[in-house]
Design an enzyme around this catalytic site. Sequence first.
Site, PDB file in Angstrom:
ATOM      1  N   HIS A 163     -70.743 -15.613 -15.153  1.00 22.37           N
ATOM      2  CA  HIS A 163     -70.462 -15.372 -16.569  1.00 22.37           C
ATOM      3  C   HIS A 163     -71.729 -15.636 -17.372  1.00 22.37           C
ATOM      4  O   HIS A 163     -72.478 -16.545 -17.077  1.00 22.37           O
ATOM      5  CB  HIS A 163     -69.353 -16.325 -17.011  1.00 22.37           C
ATOM      6  CG  HIS A 163     -69.029 -16.281 -18.470  1.00 22.37           C
ATOM      7  ND1 HIS A 163     -69.456 -17.246 -19.359  1.00 22.37           N
ATOM      8  CD2 HIS A 163     -68.309 -15.398 -19.199  1.00 22.37           C
ATOM      9  CE1 HIS A 163     -68.997 -16.948 -20.574  1.00 22.37           C
ATOM     10  NE2 HIS A 163     -68.293 -15.839 -20.500  1.00 22.37           N
ATOM     11  N   HIS A 173     -58.890 -12.807 -19.874  1.00 22.96           N
ATOM     12  CA  HIS A 173     -59.322 -13.902 -20.746  1.00 22.96           C
ATOM     13  C   HIS A 173     -58.299 -15.032 -20.815  1.00 22.96           C
ATOM     14  O   HIS A 173     -58.193 -15.727 -21.824  1.00 22.96           O
ATOM     15  CB  HIS A 173     -59.618 -13.370 -22.158  1.00 22.96           C
ATOM     16  CG  HIS A 173     -60.851 -13.957 -22.754  1.00 22.96           C
ATOM     17  ND1 HIS A 173     -60.863 -14.618 -23.945  1.00 22.96           N
ATOM     18  CD2 HIS A 173     -62.111 -13.997 -22.297  1.00 22.96           C
ATOM     19  CE1 HIS A 173     -62.088 -15.033 -24.213  1.00 22.96           C
ATOM     20  NE2 HIS A 173     -62.867 -14.671 -23.216  1.00 22.96           N
TER      21      HIS A 173
END
Lengths: 308, 426
Positions: B330, B230
């Site tokens: 994503h 992340h």
Amino acid sequence: MAAPVIRSVDRLPSGVLRVTSDQGIEGFGQPVPLGIALPVLGGRISSSREGLRAGVAPALWPSLEMACLDLEGRHRKAPVYQLLGGPTRTKVRILTPVEGPSDEALRDGVLDAQSRGAAAFLIPLPDPARARGFTSAVVRRLEALRKAGGDGSDYVLDGRARLTPGEASRIARAVEGLHLLWFDEPCVTGNIEAVRKLADETVTPLGFGVSIQEAPAFQELLRAQVIDVVRPHLSRFGLTEIRRIAVLAEAYYVAVAPICEPHPTAAAASLHLAASLPNFVIQELPLSLTPSLKSGYAGLSAAAGLQS
Amino acid sequence: VKRREFLASPAALGALAQAQEHGGRPLGAAAFDGLGSKLRITGVKVFGVSLTQESDRPYVFVKIETSGGLIGWGEATLEGKASAVMSCVEDFRDFLIGADPILAEHHWQSMYVHTFYRAGPVIGSAISGIDQALWDIRGKYFGAPVYQLLGGPNDARGVRGYYHARAGSRPELEELRANATRDGITCIKTGLAGYFEWIDSHSKIQRAIDQLVMMREILGPDIDIAVDFHAKTSPAVASVLAKELEPVHLLFIEEPCPPENAQAMRKIAKHSTTPIATGERLITHYNVRELIEEGIVDILQTDINHVGGITALWKVAAMAGLSGIQMAPHSCEGPIGALAAVHVDASIPNFLVQEICSGVTPGPAEKIWQEWMGFPVMRMVDGRFPLPEQPGLGFTLSEDALKKYPFAGTRPMARVFHSDGSVAAW
């Protein structure tokens, strides 16, 4: 509020530089060498630092800039980190140097420093650097310290640019599993290709700066992706130039851990600098200058200028 | 005055703007009369949809209406910046009202090029929502699911997917393994616990490694594990983790450092054989070029709601495929973008796996999605997302269904800090 106007610049017997404003407010910079004539700056505005710099000997500048910022902070009743755009943090992580002739002495040093609030330690290489079994000796030393200090203790290995890039690489690899904060100054940086080989061969983070004289050298190391901790020396670059170097490092997601003289004024300035940098990671300071460490952190002063 | 000089002058730019206002159709639209369809865009609507009052990611849905009665839906959700994207979609009305919706690529080019500043996430998300809606209309116009228009499907069983799971305690992981095995799930993604400074301590690094080693031990060799860093780690910290995690044989490590500096990510890739994935924050195919041509990543994850819709996600896949790079798009927003991504996935040769930000056990959002669309949206069957069979993106949605979840305003995404008060990334 108008910026302070400089009345005089002089040097205290301790070598500390003093800048006094026309209102009699004083600012102090870290000690400067005796042999260099002080600049005549009477009537100049102390906030105009780029303008002042042109006429000042490079060896004096970091101290003079420090003094001008101290003066301006006291004049405006604000801590210097506020003038520098901070604070970005509420406390400053401290790297405590530990010295000793043997593994046992270092262990005792770490345990003693831990009892006084330290959590991260700068550890020297064993002597002599090229003895047989040297790599094992380094691993043994760090493993013993981690065991003594516990999983919450962190270490920086101080290479002092004494190793060849190849020797540095072998050691950096051997200690990877110990998760050092970084390996400091594992070799000289003059030959960037040699440093690149080292950086390619290990994931132990590498710090450079003790021996770097010119800011563009940091740019070269960053561009080559061989540096993980940028370590500009406060006495060489001064507060503003370090902030600029830190910006460069930020664009590479690289942390900054400035170096300063073990002197109270320089130490205070380093904490204000730390509190203004977004990518600051840790400040190397001896225990004697960080008397109230707590869980590895020094607190910040809210006093005006560089006072701590 | 010569024509070329006139067109370059400020006076000409004023005249062009006027022509647009008086013609009733967008500038340049008439040139395609007779070559496109007879459909005309009659309406562009944008909806902010908040599932909860506190949601940091209200869905931004775009509905395009046409003269023939065909409508298209798209998603422009941009987490933490809903109002900005909604305004930006409105700003594109002049490009669309009166235009032929079939010309998806032409409209994409016009929205992007004529925006002058090209696109960051706000403009990219607005273009994404409009582009998806245009493709929905295109599919309905041709009577075909979008994946057919894109040259698919490659596999009638659907597209492989993964759910999210926490690398939690031993019993939690054992339960995860049982449930995943029961449902035929072949891949799980997890995150790194905690926040990292750019140089960080042994204890944090060791904890992260131990957690993932345990996850592999319990899930066994047959479930792929991906780990999302992340972008909360620096190249220095990520290099240590990526190298030490090699024996865990991860499917990929995602966003091992922030996205602006591709060379910094290369440094991590050089230190580990673990595949590197990135791209959820990258807008348009232009911004993946350096990652691809320098061989920095193995997997690209551009998001159909930000990258520029179906048009741009397909282009990223095309560029990536030429370098042997795979796609794992994503998807952590609403159901429209997720379904749109499945159409692209089903048609590209270099597809790896499709994300959905949901667990093996469905959460409250999926219940609402099903209530809106009448089928279990983005729920895998035997480890795959089934392909929609209806024309277009393959679902119906009514404005009335959304009214139960009115826009509750923009909320910031999570804001986290280190123990010293400094800004941390999650």
